[in-house]
Structure formats: structure tokens, C-alpha cells
Scaffold this active site. Structure first.
Site, short mmCIF file in Angstrom:
data_model
loop_
_atom_site.label_atom_id
_atom_site.label_comp_id
_atom_site.label_asym_id
_atom_site.label_seq_id
_atom_site.Cartn_x
_atom_site.Cartn_y
_atom_site.Cartn_z
N HIS A 238 0.81 -1.22 0.00
CA HIS A 238 0.00 0.00 0.00
C HIS A 238 0.84 1.27 0.00
CE1 HIS A 238 0.79 -0.56 4.30
NE2 HIS A 238 0.50 0.72 4.48
N ASP A 239 2.01 1.25 0.64
CA ASP A 239 2.84 2.46 0.72
C ASP A 239 4.12 2.36 -0.10
OD1 ASP A 239 1.33 4.21 2.21
OD2 ASP A 239 2.14 3.59 4.14
N LYS A 242 6.19 5.40 -1.24
CA LYS A 242 7.04 6.20 -0.35
C LYS A 242 8.51 6.18 -0.77
CE LYS A 242 4.35 6.08 3.94
NZ LYS A 242 4.32 5.61 5.36
N HIS A 267 2.73 9.94 -2.96
CA HIS A 267 3.19 8.55 -2.84
C HIS A 267 2.13 7.55 -3.29
CE1 HIS A 267 0.93 8.33 1.01
NE2 HIS A 267 0.98 7.02 0.84
N HIS A 293 -5.96 3.88 -0.97
CA HIS A 293 -6.09 3.69 0.48
C HIS A 293 -6.08 5.00 1.28
CE1 HIS A 293 -1.68 4.04 0.41
NE2 HIS A 293 -1.70 4.18 1.73
#
Length: 378
Positions: A238-239, A242, A267, A293
Site C-alpha cells: 500500500h505504501d 514512499k 506517494h 487507500h
């Protein structure tokens, strides 16, 4: 046609019917546990055994393991144990009339279960490289012989089980290769997820907890098992975006100014752009989670500002999991919130930041989900 010929015809027809009955089930089975049970059931039926197991070699642990029934944990024995271990070491089949007369047999299992092992067959399964990958073991021939004595396995039974082993070996090897590919993909996904956590100096357990919470929410929401698994596998990504955020912003201990926050919000799109062109369905699914998200149920999220059910369900689920972990865990800019304050925040954001049904599911199963933080506050 003699009586013996008639018996052979009947027996051949029986075996053919068994193969036609089991082959579609075996071809449709996707899990190794289920495959082992089906193969064992087929072997048992073909040679009329009281019990039959398909043991696989676990080289990493120096053990053999099998699955005998759904809902029963796997059985494991040492690599060199008993008749099965002998066939693994020598690549030779065994045809034993009375196990108690053979020094390789360990009677302790019979003593524990009050079972009497008599005749035994073992047949090694060979992989395409010519190495033993497992062993079929059949125990106790059913019925009696012409003298009314307990029947024992014959050389014909051994031939039949050997033919079954050839088919089984190819099927199991194919399944193992698929499992290896899937495991490799899952590991790559997990590693990529950890890359983003490493850069942001957050706990490496964050992605594991988000994946686990997302999985639980999906399950409690009543989604199909395959969809729950997809969410569990894709949530760690999900990240991923970043990795494209400068360290000075990513690890800033205080609040972002407007320009920094604008950069930080990119991001979600960065993660999406990294994944959405993949040929793998799972990675494209992860791309949607990465982008969605941070959307809000009321439409005030980012990057698209979409609202309600226009937000992909997996993104809505991961949003709850991500915020729950963010509030309940320490970060470079804050201490974890008290449990009751976290709970109050989700109730407050029901219908605003989060889908109402998801908050209801979270509240209904709060103790089970929040136990992750009670056991491991870090």
C-alpha cells in the site's frame, strides 16, 4: 473366458472407474494439503488398503510430512524413519507381508493407537530430475485370502501403486513448482513493501500488521476466501510509493507544511504507477490499493477525491487497517494513542473517513483485532 480372466476384467474396470472419478478432482485441486489427501484416497482405493498416505520430503527440515484428513494437522516424521524412510534413502519399493517381522518397523505407533500393522507397501515418487520427492505407503490389505487368512499385498498391488505413483509424482511436482512460484511472488511483494517501511524508518512490522488487519476485516466482512487472500497478499504494497518521497519529508518529526504535504500525498500515485502495468494480476490489484487507500468515504481524500463505493473495496479496507496501525503504533512524530482514544476516533469517522459497515465490523471484532497491539505494543 475363464473365471480368472473375468476377475481381471472386473478389476481393471474398477481401477479405470476410480481413475476417471479421481482425475477431475485432482486436476481441480489447488492446495497441496488437498492434493495429498486425494492422492492417498486414490492409492488406498486402487490397492484396497486399510490406510494409505503420500509422504513428501522436506529437505530443509530433514523430515517427511503428510496430510491424512481435512482439519487434521500435518504429520511429520524423521527423514530416515521406518519403511518410508528406507524408500526415500534407497529409491526402492518395499513389499512387506508382516511388519512385525521386519527390524525397520517401529512398533511404538501401533502401541499408542492399538492398531496392528501387518502388510505394508512403499513406493517412491521420483521427480523429473530422478530424485525421490516422496513415498506412497499403503498399510494392511483389506479382506481375506482363499484360506480365510488376512490378505496381504501382492506384486500386482505393488505394480498398481507404482503406476499411481508415476502419475502422482508428476502432479505433485507440478503443484510444488506452482507453489514455489507463488511463494516467490509473495516474498518479492513482501520485500518491496518492507522497502518503503525501511525508508520511512517505521517499524518493519507495520506492513505485516496492515496485511493481517486487512485480511481479518475482509474475512469478517464476509468476502470469499480467495478475495481475502488477495487482499492479504497485496496490502503490504500500500505504501510502496514512499520510495519516491525525499527523506527530509518522509522522516520529518513534526507536522508537514502545505508544500511538504502536497509532495507526501504523491506517494499514492507513485505506488500506482510502479505497479499498474504489471502482467501479474496481483500486482495490478496492489496498484489499486496503493492509489486508493487514502481516499475517504465522504470524498475528501486523495489523490482522486472519489467517494463511497467508487473507492475500490480493498482500498477502503486497507485504509481502516493503515489508520488503525498508524494511531496505535509509535511514529517518529508521535507516541501511540491510548486504545479508547483510537476506538473513539473510528466511531467519530464512521461515514466520514471510513465506510460505515467497515467501522461496524471493526467495532464488532475489536478485541480480536486490537489484540495485535495488546500483545506487541511496538
Amino acid at each position: 473366458m475363464t473365471e480368472l480372466d473375468e476377475k481381471q476384467v472386473v478389476e481393471s474396470q474398477r481401477i479405470l472407474e476410480l481413475l476417471f472419478a479421481y482425475m477431475p478432482k485432482i486436476a481441480a485441486e489447488r492446495k497441496m494439503d488437498g492434493l495429498l489427501i486425494l492422492m492417498a484416497d486414490l492409492g488406498r482405493a486402487i490397492v484396497a488398503a486399510d490406510r494409505c498416505s503420500l509422504w513428501l520430503v522436506d529437505n530443509d527440515r530433514g523430515e517427511l510430512w503428510t496430510k491424512v484428513a481435512h482439519g487434521v494437522s500435518e504429520l511429520r516424521i524423521p527423514y530416515n524413519a521406518g519403511f518410508v524412510g528406507y524408500s526415500v534413502r534407497t529409491a526402492e519399493p518395499l513389499l512387506i507381508k508382516d511388519a512385525y517381522q521386519d527390524p525397520r518397523f517401529d512398533r511404538r505407533s501401533d502401541e499408542k493407537t492399538h492398531y496392528r500393522t501387518t502388510s505394508v507397501m512403499t513406493v517412491p515418487l521420483m521427480n523429473s530430475a530422478g530424485n525421490v520427492m516422496g513415498v506412497f505407503q499403503a498399510i494392511n490389505k483389506q479382506g481375506t485370502d482363499e484360506q480365510g487368512e488376512p490378505a496381504v499385498f501382492s506384486t500386482q498391488d505393488l505394480e498398481r501403486l507404482s503406476l499411481t505413483a508415476v502419475y502422482s509424482a508428476k502432479t505433485v511436482e507440478s503443484a510444488m513448482l506452482n507453489m514455489e512460484l507463488e511463494a516467490t511472488q509473495r516474498e518479492i511483494i513482501h520485500i518491496l513493501g518492507e522497502v518503503s517501511e525501511y525508508r520511512s524508518q517505521e517499524t518493519g512490522d507495520h506492513i505485516q500488521r496492515v496485511a493481517e488487519i486487512s485480511c481479518m476485516l475482509a474475512k469478517f466482512l464476509g468476502l470469499p476466501e480467495n478475495e481475502v487472500e488477495r487482499i492479504r497478499l497485496a496490502a503490504p504494497m500500500h505504501d510502496l510509493g514512499k520510495v519516491g518521497i525525499p527523506d527530509a519529508i518522509l522522516n520529518k518529526p513534526g507536522r508537514f507544511n502545505d508544500d511538504e504535504y502536497t509532495i507526501m500525498k504523491t506517494h499514492s500515485e507513485i505506488g500506482y504507477n510502479m505497479l499498474h502495468n504489471s502482467k501479474r494480476k496481483l500486482l495490478r490489484f496492489a496498484a489499486e490499493i496503493a492509489r486508493s487507500h487514502h481516499e475517504r468515504w465522504d470524498g475528501r481524500g486523495y489523490p482522486k477525491g472519489i467517494a463511497g463505493e467508487d473507492i475500490p473495496l480493498a482500498g477502503r479496507i486497507c485504509s481502516v487497517a493503515d489508520v488503525l496501525d498508524a494511531l496505535s503504533s509509535p511514529r517518529c512524530y508521535k507516541q501511540p494513542w491510548p486504545e479508547e482514544k483510537v476506538k473513539e476516533e473510528f466511531i467519530k469517522q464512521r461515514g466520514a473517513q471510513f465506510q460505515p459497515e467497515l467501522v461496524d465490523v471493526l467495532m464488532e471484532h475489536w478485541d480480536e483485532i486490537y489484540s495485535l497491539y495488546r500483545h506487541d505494543p511496538n
